[in-house]
Design a protein around this motif. Structure first.
Motif, PDB file in Angstrom:
ATOM      1  N   ILE A  38      -5.427  -4.787   0.080  1.00 29.83           N
ATOM      2  CA  ILE A  38      -4.391  -4.690  -0.948  1.00 29.83           C
ATOM      3  C   ILE A  38      -5.099  -4.807  -2.292  1.00 29.83           C
ATOM      4  O   ILE A  38      -5.897  -5.733  -2.504  1.00 29.83           O
ATOM      5  N   ARG A  57     -10.026   2.814   0.532  1.00 33.18           N
ATOM      6  CA  ARG A  57      -9.336   3.949  -0.103  1.00 33.18           C
ATOM      7  C   ARG A  57     -10.261   5.160  -0.075  1.00 33.18           C
ATOM      8  O   ARG A  57     -11.428   5.053  -0.482  1.00 33.18           O
ATOM      9  N   VAL A 109       0.830  -1.214   0.000  1.00 34.57           N
ATOM     10  CA  VAL A 109       0.000   0.000   0.000  1.00 34.57           C
ATOM     11  C   VAL A 109       0.869   1.272   0.000  1.00 34.57           C
ATOM     12  O   VAL A 109       0.473   2.283  -0.566  1.00 34.57           O
ATOM     13  N   ILE A 155      -5.557   5.284   3.349  1.00 37.83           N
ATOM     14  CA  ILE A 155      -5.370   3.953   2.756  1.00 37.83           C
ATOM     15  C   ILE A 155      -5.391   2.923   3.877  1.00 37.83           C
ATOM     16  O   ILE A 155      -4.575   2.993   4.800  1.00 37.83           O
TER      17      ILE A 155
END
Ligand code: UTP
Length: 287
Positions: free
Chosen positions: A133, A205, A40, A128
């Motif tokens: 992932i 996100r 990330v 994030i």
């Protein structure tokens, strides 16, 4: 306005990975040979983020070690002429500037983001979640930033979730505006299947305007139990538009052992150096 900073909340207890998380932060569990967290941070760097602010907690000091320069190890690898490993080790400390703030008590994701307020300041920023992932080209954050630039408002990532699984997500009430982009009319946290306003679940996100900190402060006053980021988004929505993007890519939830295993297998198969031999191994194992 350019988004320069990203907050990575990593202060959670990681109870789904006990007992290993007694001693190792779950963000450092490996996918092949790299810590989950590196994927990330690489996504952030590829999106043009200049500074990553990790929200961390007691017992998770190894996170800072992982992204710090290790001069002694570098000298050793250089002396051995092991240039490939030297490049890999250097890369972890050269991706992006890292800052660390502590969350003194684990009071929820919204609280963790609020802990970064002073370091973020009054500019838009990304959030994030390292448990998610996302394999995508361009990266998921790059896709979100493109929508942020287009509309100048906060943007959250969503994905289609079929069936009862939606009950464990924050779910948006969407108004379609263009391909894969929605204006968010409202959010519901973990709805019953029958009450879900759509099949679009929020995933890890976000690009947020700094007004989210005022919204989180407002939630705090009435919050019972954990302070959720989704509650802050609901308050922000009263004053500002929020958009959602159904990003292109594959998401792995590495916050639980089964998800980490799946991601490990897929990544090992996809990599040039491990793929062929690992595929052969799996074929024999399953034959
Ligand atoms: P989770 O809900 O997955 O909690 O947090 P957790 O503690 O990490 O894991 P489990 O459920 O006990 O196994 C979602 C994200 O929010 C961060 C976590 O680090 C993770 O990235 N978080 C959560 C915080 O930073 N602080 C908190 O107080 C709670």
């Amino acid at each position: 306005m350019k988004v320069r900073k990203a907050v990575i909340p990593a202060a959670g207890m990681g109870t789904r990975f006990l007992p290993v998380t007694k001693a190792v932060p779950k963000e450092l569990l490996p996918l092949v040979d790299r810590a989950a967290m590196q994927y990330v941070v690489e996504e952030a760097a590829a999106a043009g983020i200049e500074e990553v602010i990790v929200v961390t907690a007691r017992g998770k000091e190894a996170l800072a070690d992982y992204f710090d320069k290790h001069a002694e190890l570098e000298s050793l690898l250089a002396a051995r002429g092991d240039n490939d490993r030297l490049a890999q080790v250097r890369r972890t400390s050269e991706l992006v500037q890292m800052e660390y703030v502590r969350q003194p008590e684990q009071l929820g994701l919204g609280h963790a983001v609020a802990c970064a307020a002073r370091v973020v300041g009054s500019e838009p920023f990304a959030v994030i979640l390292p448990d998610d992932i996302i394999a995508a080209e361009p990266g998921a954050l790059t896709q979100l930033l493109e929508v942020f630039e287009r509309y100048g408002s906060s943007v959250i990532a969503v994905e289609e979730v079929d069936g009862p699984a939606i009950q464990s997500y924050g779910v948006i009430d969407p108004e379609p505006v263009s391909d894969g982009v929605y204006r968010v009319r409202g959010t519901v946290e973990k709805p019953a299947l029958a009450d879900a306003p759509s099949n679009l679940g929020i995933v890890g996100r976000y690009v947020l305007t700094p007004q989210i900190f005022d919204a989180l402060a407002e939630v705090k006053e009435g919050a019972i139990g954990e302070l959720q980021l989704t509650d802050g988004l609901a308050i922000l929505l009263k004053d500002q538009d929020i958009y959602a993007l159904r990003f292109q890519g594959t998401r792995y939830d590495v916050g639980n052992p089964m998800g980490l295993l799946r991601a490990s297998v897929e990544m090992a198969l996809r990599r040039e150096d491990t793929g062929p031999a690992f595929e052969e191994f799996l074929r024999r194992l399953l034959a």
